[in-house]
Write a protein that holds these residues in place. Structure first.
Motif, PDB file in Angstrom:
ATOM      1  N   ASP A 278       1.232  -1.294  -0.311  1.00 53.92           N
ATOM      2  CA  ASP A 278      -0.047  -0.024  -0.099  1.00 53.92           C
ATOM      3  C   ASP A 278       0.643   1.560   0.275  1.00 53.92           C
ATOM      4  O   ASP A 278       0.636   2.573  -0.607  1.00 53.92           O
ATOM      5  CB  ASP A 278      -1.258   0.220   1.311  1.00 53.92           C
ATOM      6  CG  ASP A 278      -2.133  -1.016   1.252  1.00 53.92           C
ATOM      7  OD1 ASP A 278      -2.343  -1.061  -0.017  1.00 53.92           O
ATOM      8  OD2 ASP A 278      -1.855  -2.027   2.182  1.00 53.92           O
ATOM      9  N   ARG A 279       1.537   1.073   0.190  1.00 49.38           N
ATOM     10  CA  ARG A 279       2.820   2.700   0.373  1.00 49.38           C
ATOM     11  C   ARG A 279       4.537   1.884  -0.030  1.00 49.38           C
ATOM     12  O   ARG A 279       5.129   0.797   0.323  1.00 49.38           O
ATOM     13  CB  ARG A 279       3.185   2.920   1.994  1.00 49.38           C
ATOM     14  CG  ARG A 279       3.573   2.005   3.192  1.00 49.38           C
ATOM     15  CD  ARG A 279       3.599   2.359   4.184  1.00 49.38           C
ATOM     16  NE  ARG A 279       3.320   0.924   5.214  1.00 49.38           N
ATOM     17  CZ  ARG A 279       3.868   2.147   6.962  1.00 49.38           C
ATOM     18  NH1 ARG A 279       3.473   3.204   7.623  1.00 49.38           N
ATOM     19  NH2 ARG A 279       3.898   0.754   7.724  1.00 49.38           N
ATOM     20  N   LYS A 280       4.944   2.468  -0.103  1.00 47.83           N
ATOM     21  CA  LYS A 280       6.547   2.280  -0.544  1.00 47.83           C
ATOM     22  C   LYS A 280       7.800   3.890   0.447  1.00 47.83           C
ATOM     23  O   LYS A 280       7.209   4.773   0.533  1.00 47.83           O
ATOM     24  CB  LYS A 280       6.495   2.643  -2.255  1.00 47.83           C
ATOM     25  CG  LYS A 280       5.803   0.968  -2.980  1.00 47.83           C
ATOM     26  CD  LYS A 280       6.669   2.224  -4.491  1.00 47.83           C
ATOM     27  CE  LYS A 280       5.342   0.621  -5.366  1.00 47.83           C
ATOM     28  NZ  LYS A 280       6.294   0.997  -6.881  1.00 47.83           N
ATOM     29  N   LEU A 281       8.620   3.167  -0.016  1.00 45.31           N
ATOM     30  CA  LEU A 281       9.843   4.048   0.599  1.00 45.31           C
ATOM     31  C   LEU A 281      10.239   4.361  -0.425  1.00 45.31           C
ATOM     32  O   LEU A 281      10.195   4.654  -0.968  1.00 45.31           O
ATOM     33  CB  LEU A 281      11.245   2.996   1.227  1.00 45.31           C
ATOM     34  CG  LEU A 281      12.304   3.825   2.284  1.00 45.31           C
ATOM     35  CD1 LEU A 281      11.665   4.642   3.247  1.00 45.31           C
ATOM     36  CD2 LEU A 281      12.966   3.485   2.176  1.00 45.31           C
ATOM     37  N   ILE A 282      10.222   6.644  -0.230  1.00 40.98           N
ATOM     38  CA  ILE A 282      10.829   6.601  -1.557  1.00 40.98           C
ATOM     39  C   ILE A 282      11.489   8.014  -1.045  1.00 40.98           C
ATOM     40  O   ILE A 282      11.945   8.294   0.011  1.00 40.98           O
ATOM     41  CB  ILE A 282       9.388   7.882  -2.237  1.00 40.98           C
ATOM     42  CG1 ILE A 282       8.839   8.292  -0.799  1.00 40.98           C
ATOM     43  CG2 ILE A 282       8.571   6.386  -2.708  1.00 40.98           C
ATOM     44  CD1 ILE A 282       8.833  10.231  -0.755  1.00 40.98           C
ATOM     45  N   GLY A 283      12.652   8.884  -2.201  1.00 37.51           N
ATOM     46  CA  GLY A 283      13.183   9.413  -1.624  1.00 37.51           C
ATOM     47  C   GLY A 283      13.022  10.762  -2.213  1.00 37.51           C
ATOM     48  O   GLY A 283      11.845  11.125  -3.153  1.00 37.51           O
ATOM     49  N   PHE A 284      13.164  12.240  -1.505  1.00 34.18           N
ATOM     50  CA  PHE A 284      12.733  13.536  -2.041  1.00 34.18           C
ATOM     51  C   PHE A 284      13.859  14.474  -1.809  1.00 34.18           C
ATOM     52  O   PHE A 284      14.345  14.280  -0.543  1.00 34.18           O
ATOM     53  CB  PHE A 284      11.592  13.913  -2.140  1.00 34.18           C
ATOM     54  CG  PHE A 284      11.352  13.566   0.098  1.00 34.18           C
ATOM     55  CD1 PHE A 284      11.998  14.843   0.620  1.00 34.18           C
ATOM     56  CD2 PHE A 284      11.186  12.545   0.687  1.00 34.18           C
ATOM     57  CE1 PHE A 284      11.620  15.285   2.537  1.00 34.18           C
ATOM     58  CE2 PHE A 284      11.217  12.573   2.052  1.00 34.18           C
ATOM     59  CZ  PHE A 284      11.677  14.028   2.750  1.00 34.18           C
TER      60      PHE A 284
END
Length: 356
Positions: A278-284
């Motif tokens: 349902d969710r993902k680790l992302i970079g920003f």
């Protein structure tokens, strides 16, 4: 607080000391940015003796360690494997390194704050043909990191250090003293770990610092260790992963080997894999001023869509960067998001990981 064998040396060097997982550890010496750049461009020496070492031996050691962790550790002697260790529901107990010392002899290197919890879990579930021991007090641990680290350490050993490949280990001598040497790293740079008798820690530290004088070596604290690992998008337990997060949403799919025999969490992770996360680790990267701290909300279209796990100024990129979990439908690279920093919306953009 617990103290490593180098505690007084850190004080003598003027380090700023903090409580880290119950240990008094150096967060910086001359400054986080300066130490960060030394590791990126030359080399830095870390005291990471707070890490835990758990030994697993016995006829059933290989099958038991394979059941404990998600990755495949039935590999040749001398290999080091990075892997999560999960509960039955797929939540991550810890992320660790498995050292295969001998066919039936393993060393698990675990996070300091998790060591007691890990050892309890490992001991409780161990079969009769397996022996688990907490060896943390028997080891000091130094990490020499950076592109010049091989040149520095080569002057203190009597073998070709280039033959030690990444994620391998050797029992060898450094400056005449036997220890375990591995080549893993937690900085995004080449580097070596030295597992040694704590009584040797200061002698070896001083030898490495002396050998590195012409290579721009610096003592490096946990502050720059954090900024270095964040740039490389390496997870920090307690921030980016924990018991409420599973390896699949954390982007650690490559460490979950569904084709091996049963392991703790396999059934739950198979269900999650089939259904999709349902969710993902992302970079920003932040477009405006501000540091994204752990726990801050991530918003999309003025609605909460996730949360920050790690954030810092990146000395290498000269940008404010961060990682966090974002609802799957918003997690594509290029997505415009907002970080809520002290009730102020700060614009950011999802970028590809790692940052460097």
């Amino acid at each position: 607080m617990k103290k490593t064998a180098l505690n007084q040396l850190h004080h003598n060097l003027g380090a700023k000391m903090i409580d880290f997982g119950g240990w008094e550890m150096p967060v910086q010496y001359t400054g986080i940015i300066e130490e960060h750049q030394a590791v990126r461009n030359n080399c830095g020496l870390f005291d990471v003796s707070h890490m835990g070492e758990i030994e697993i031996t016995g006829p059933g050691a290989t099958s038991y360690v394979n059941k404990l962790v998600t990755n495949q550790i039935d590999v040749e002697v001398g290999r080091v494997i990075y892997t999560p260790m999960c509960y039955e529901d797929g939540g991550i107990i810890d992320d660790l390194l498995v050292y295969r010392i001998k066919p039936d002899h393993y060393m698990l290197v675990v996070n300091a704050s998790n060591k007691d919890k890990d050892f309890e879990w490992i001991s409780k579930n161990a079969p009769d043909d397996v022996n688990a021991r907490d060896l943390t007090d028997q080891f000091g641990l130094l990490a020499l990191q950076g592109p010049k680290s091989e040149e520095v350490l080569s002057s203190l050993v009597n073998f070709d250090l280039s033959e030690l490949k990444p994620f391998r280990l050797l029992n060898e001598k450094v400056n005449g003293h036997e220890m375990i040497i591995s080549r893993t790293g937690y900085t995004g740079e080449d580097g070596f770990e030295l597992y040694l008798n704590p009584d040797l820690a200061e002698t070896i530290w001083n030898s490495i610092m002396e050998a590195g004088e012409d290579y721009g070596i610096m003592p490096a604290g946990l502050g720059c260790r954090n900024t270095l690992r964040l740039e490389a998008a390496l997870c920090l337990y307690g921030n980016d992963i924990d018991e409420e997060i599973n390896p699949l949403e954390a982007g650690l799919n490559w460490t979950v080997k569904f084709d091996k025999d049963d392991f703790y969490g396999k059934s739950a992770l198979l269900e999650i894999s089939d259904a999709g996360v349902d969710r993902k680790l992302i970079g920003f990267i932040l477009k405006d001023r501000g540091i994204a701290r752990h726990g801050y909300d991530i918003e999309v279209n003025d609605k909460k869509a996730g949360f920050v796990t790690s954030g810092s100024f990146s000395p290498t990129l000269d940008e404010n960067i961060g990682m966090g979990y974002l609802q799957n439908q918003y997690a594509e690279v290029g997505r415009e998001i907002s970080i809520l920093i002290r009730n102020r919306e700060v614009k950011a953009k999802v970028v590809e990981l790692p940052f460097i």
